[in-house]
Enzyme design. Structure first.
Site, PDB file in Angstrom:
ATOM      1  N   SER A  65       0.851  -1.199   0.000  1.00 51.32           N
ATOM      2  CA  SER A  65       0.000   0.000   0.000  1.00 51.32           C
ATOM      3  C   SER A  65       0.881   1.242   0.000  1.00 51.32           C
ATOM      4  O   SER A  65       1.864   1.305   0.728  1.00 51.32           O
ATOM      5  CB  SER A  65      -0.887   0.034   1.245  1.00 51.32           C
ATOM      6  OG  SER A  65      -1.642  -1.137   1.328  1.00 51.32           O
ATOM      7  N   HIS A  72      -4.954  -4.930  -2.834  1.00 49.65           N
ATOM      8  CA  HIS A  72      -3.794  -5.766  -3.168  1.00 49.65           C
ATOM      9  C   HIS A  72      -4.168  -6.641  -4.364  1.00 49.65           C
ATOM     10  O   HIS A  72      -4.818  -7.674  -4.192  1.00 49.65           O
ATOM     11  CB  HIS A  72      -3.422  -6.685  -2.007  1.00 49.65           C
ATOM     12  CG  HIS A  72      -2.958  -5.970  -0.778  1.00 49.65           C
ATOM     13  ND1 HIS A  72      -1.643  -5.632  -0.556  1.00 49.65           N
ATOM     14  CD2 HIS A  72      -3.624  -5.528   0.299  1.00 49.65           C
ATOM     15  CE1 HIS A  72      -1.539  -5.013   0.600  1.00 49.65           C
ATOM     16  NE2 HIS A  72      -2.724  -4.936   1.151  1.00 49.65           N
ATOM     17  N   HIS A 113      -0.281 -12.467   2.687  1.00 53.56           N
ATOM     18  CA  HIS A 113       0.048 -12.132   4.074  1.00 53.56           C
ATOM     19  C   HIS A 113      -0.171 -13.342   4.976  1.00 53.56           C
ATOM     20  O   HIS A 113      -1.068 -14.156   4.732  1.00 53.56           O
ATOM     21  CB  HIS A 113      -0.834 -10.989   4.563  1.00 53.56           C
ATOM     22  CG  HIS A 113      -0.611  -9.693   3.860  1.00 53.56           C
ATOM     23  ND1 HIS A 113      -1.236  -9.374   2.676  1.00 53.56           N
ATOM     24  CD2 HIS A 113       0.186  -8.637   4.165  1.00 53.56           C
ATOM     25  CE1 HIS A 113      -0.840  -8.180   2.284  1.00 53.56           C
ATOM     26  NE2 HIS A 113       0.024  -7.707   3.161  1.00 53.56           N
ATOM     27  N   TYR A 154      -1.452 -13.235   7.875  1.00 55.26           N
ATOM     28  CA  TYR A 154      -2.757 -13.131   8.552  1.00 55.26           C
ATOM     29  C   TYR A 154      -3.918 -13.659   7.724  1.00 55.26           C
ATOM     30  O   TYR A 154      -5.009 -13.890   8.233  1.00 55.26           O
ATOM     31  CB  TYR A 154      -3.046 -11.684   9.000  1.00 55.26           C
ATOM     32  CG  TYR A 154      -3.128 -10.652   7.899  1.00 55.26           C
ATOM     33  CD1 TYR A 154      -4.196 -10.614   7.007  1.00 55.26           C
ATOM     34  CD2 TYR A 154      -2.129  -9.699   7.763  1.00 55.26           C
ATOM     35  CE1 TYR A 154      -4.263  -9.656   6.007  1.00 55.26           C
ATOM     36  CE2 TYR A 154      -2.186  -8.735   6.761  1.00 55.26           C
ATOM     37  CZ  TYR A 154      -3.253  -8.723   5.894  1.00 55.26           C
ATOM     38  OH  TYR A 154      -3.317  -7.797   4.904  1.00 55.26           O
ATOM     39  N   GLU A 155      -3.672 -13.864   6.416  1.00 56.18           N
ATOM     40  CA  GLU A 155      -4.733 -14.434   5.587  1.00 56.18           C
ATOM     41  C   GLU A 155      -4.893 -15.938   5.845  1.00 56.18           C
ATOM     42  O   GLU A 155      -5.831 -16.548   5.352  1.00 56.18           O
ATOM     43  CB  GLU A 155      -4.426 -14.191   4.110  1.00 56.18           C
ATOM     44  CG  GLU A 155      -4.518 -12.725   3.716  1.00 56.18           C
ATOM     45  CD  GLU A 155      -4.011 -12.483   2.303  1.00 56.18           C
ATOM     46  OE1 GLU A 155      -4.814 -12.561   1.364  1.00 56.18           O
ATOM     47  OE2 GLU A 155      -2.809 -12.226   2.137  1.00 56.18           O
ATOM     48  N   ALA A 199       3.007  -0.856   3.861  1.00 54.30           N
ATOM     49  CA  ALA A 199       2.401   0.182   4.695  1.00 54.30           C
ATOM     50  C   ALA A 199       2.703  -0.174   6.143  1.00 54.30           C
ATOM     51  O   ALA A 199       2.736  -1.353   6.498  1.00 54.30           O
ATOM     52  CB  ALA A 199       0.899   0.212   4.471  1.00 54.30           C
ATOM     53  N   MET A 214       2.649  -5.742   9.026  1.00 52.39           N
ATOM     54  CA  MET A 214       2.250  -7.160   8.996  1.00 52.39           C
ATOM     55  C   MET A 214       2.833  -7.922   7.804  1.00 52.39           C
ATOM     56  O   MET A 214       2.260  -8.942   7.394  1.00 52.39           O
ATOM     57  CB  MET A 214       0.717  -7.255   8.957  1.00 52.39           C
ATOM     58  CG  MET A 214       0.022  -6.512  10.085  1.00 52.39           C
ATOM     59  SD  MET A 214      -1.761  -6.544   9.898  1.00 52.39           S
ATOM     60  CE  MET A 214      -2.247  -5.340  11.164  1.00 52.39           C
ATOM     61  N   SER A 215       3.941  -7.452   7.254  1.00 52.20           N
ATOM     62  CA  SER A 215       4.501  -8.152   6.080  1.00 52.20           C
ATOM     63  C   SER A 215       6.020  -8.025   6.076  1.00 52.20           C
ATOM     64  O   SER A 215       6.632  -7.806   7.117  1.00 52.20           O
ATOM     65  CB  SER A 215       3.910  -7.554   4.796  1.00 52.20           C
ATOM     66  OG  SER A 215       4.370  -6.226   4.598  1.00 52.20           O
ATOM     67  N   ASN A 270      -0.119   5.710   9.011  1.00 50.76           N
ATOM     68  CA  ASN A 270      -0.832   6.160  10.217  1.00 50.76           C
ATOM     69  C   ASN A 270       0.149   6.149  11.386  1.00 50.76           C
ATOM     70  O   ASN A 270       1.170   5.458  11.329  1.00 50.76           O
ATOM     71  CB  ASN A 270      -2.000   5.213  10.522  1.00 50.76           C
ATOM     72  CG  ASN A 270      -1.532   3.769  10.694  1.00 50.76           C
ATOM     73  OD1 ASN A 270      -1.250   3.086   9.688  1.00 50.76           O
ATOM     74  ND2 ASN A 270      -1.410   3.323  11.908  1.00 50.76           N
ATOM     75  N   HIS A 295      -8.427   0.505   8.449  1.00 51.37           N
ATOM     76  CA  HIS A 295      -7.850   0.210   7.131  1.00 51.37           C
ATOM     77  C   HIS A 295      -8.163   1.360   6.172  1.00 51.37           C
ATOM     78  O   HIS A 295      -7.368   1.662   5.283  1.00 51.37           O
ATOM     79  CB  HIS A 295      -8.407  -1.120   6.605  1.00 51.37           C
ATOM     80  CG  HIS A 295      -7.737  -1.621   5.354  1.00 51.37           C
ATOM     81  ND1 HIS A 295      -6.362  -1.770   5.237  1.00 51.37           N
ATOM     82  CD2 HIS A 295      -8.243  -1.998   4.152  1.00 51.37           C
ATOM     83  CE1 HIS A 295      -6.064  -2.211   4.029  1.00 51.37           C
ATOM     84  NE2 HIS A 295      -7.188  -2.355   3.342  1.00 51.37           N
TER      85      HIS A 295
HETATM   86  N1  HPA Z   1      -0.040  -1.609  12.556  1.00 50.50           N
HETATM   87  C1  HPA Z   1       0.230  -2.722  11.862  1.00 50.50           C
HETATM   88  N2  HPA Z   1       0.241  -2.766  10.536  1.00 50.50           N
HETATM   89  C2  HPA Z   1      -0.018  -1.617   9.879  1.00 50.50           C
HETATM   90  C3  HPA Z   1      -0.319  -0.429  10.535  1.00 50.50           C
HETATM   91  C4  HPA Z   1      -0.333  -0.425  11.960  1.00 50.50           C
HETATM   92  O1  HPA Z   1      -0.585   0.607  12.617  1.00 50.50           O
HETATM   93  N3  HPA Z   1      -0.539   0.527   9.585  1.00 50.50           N
HETATM   94  C5  HPA Z   1      -0.378  -0.102   8.382  1.00 50.50           C
HETATM   95  N4  HPA Z   1      -0.069  -1.390   8.553  1.00 50.50           N
END
Ligand code: HPA
Length: 272
Positions: free
Chosen positions: A29, A60, A82, A84-85, A112, A209-210, A233, A245
């Site tokens: 992202s 994605h 990912h 988490y998927e 991201a 997370m990647s 963020n 998200h």
């Molecule tokens: N935490 C985890 N993964 C993320 C975040 C976050 O704040 N922002 C974008 N991916």
């Protein structure tokens, strides 16, 4: 049934185009707009590459491109699997093993991430200097890969020369790039403020997370790795807002020109 083989996937890629890039870029992202700068020679859906998982997250896509960024031949992977998927780590990192079998030498990973460092603002970019793996698993766990090291040295996971190219690329795009340590969690929930306070004490500058599984496997395969985060963020408890998200996607959209310029400049400097 035999598990999918990276060599078979690489052989499929070699049939798609005669282009043989040394550089591959994985788009996360905040970086997808680089596709607007890419002179595409050929593209193929992940669904048509044996062993590639279908991404399920909105924003994605699952498409691999042969093309040129500036003059530089590149493979661009739009979308990633990912952890988490629910994929096992072998699936999450399958594309990286395929890239190594294809003959890629240098890998740029983008993602991201949430910012922990108090100096960071949403919309900044951070070059990874190192990482903390708090995903709870190591992507190399399991049977040892034939011909590859069992115990992989991660002293210099992120290549100094490629990092330097990223900083030069940022300067050319008039971006001030941050630098720091990326901490990987499995997700998909965002973190609690207590976790974020703990991670900051551990030395993390950003959380996501990647990337870490891919970087570790790439190092095992002998690829040089660089990585850059779009700080979409501020992390939980640092941000005044609750996390969503939607905010991640909004920031990614806002800075998409910068992300694309950074990657294009990087590719151009890479060739020189
Ligand atoms: N935490 C985890 N993964 C993320 C975040 C976050 O704040 N922002 C974008 N991916």
């Amino acid at each position: 049934m035999k598990p999918p083989q990276p060599q078979a996937a690489a052989a499929r890629l070699k049939k798609i185009s005669p282009l043989r890039p040394a550089l591959a870029i994985v788009l996360g992202s905040g970086f997808h707009h680089a596709l607007a700068e890419l002179h595409v020679e050929k593209n193929v859906a992940y669904a048509d590459i044996p062993g590639f998982p279908q991404p399920t997250v909105s924003g994605h896509a699952g498409e691999l491109y042969f093309g040129r960024l500036g003059q530089t031949p590149v493979l661009v992977l739009s979308g990633r699997a990912h952890f988490y998927e629910g994929h096992p780590m072998e699936r999450v990192t399958f594309a990286v093993r395929t890239l190594a079998a294809f003959g890629i030498r240098d890998l740029l990973l983008t993602n991201a991430a949430g910012g922990l460092n108090k100096k960071f603002r949403a919309g900044d970019f951070m070059v990874l200097t190192d990482h903390l793996n708090l995903m709870g698993v190591n992507p190399l766990r399991g049977p040892s890969a034939p011909g590859l090291p069992r115990f992989v040295d991660l002293t210099e996971t992120y290549d100094a020369k490629l990092r330097e190219l990223l900083f030069r690329a940022g300067k050319l795009a008039r971006l001030k790039l941050q630098r720091g340590v990326y901490l990987a969690v499995s997700g998909p929930s965002y973190e609690t403020p207590a976790e974020i306070r703990a991670f900051a004490r551990l030395g993390a500058d950003a959380v996501g997370m990647s990337t870490v599984p891919e970087a570790v496997v790439a190092r095992q395969c002998g690829l040089n790795v660089a990585a850059v985060s779009c700080i979409t963020n501020l992390a939980a408890g640092i941000s005044r807002n609750n996390l969503s998200h939607a905010e991640v996607l909004e920031t990614a959209e806002r800075v998409k020109q910068s992300g694309a310029a950074l990657l294009k400049n990087f590719a151009e400097l890479y060739l020189q």
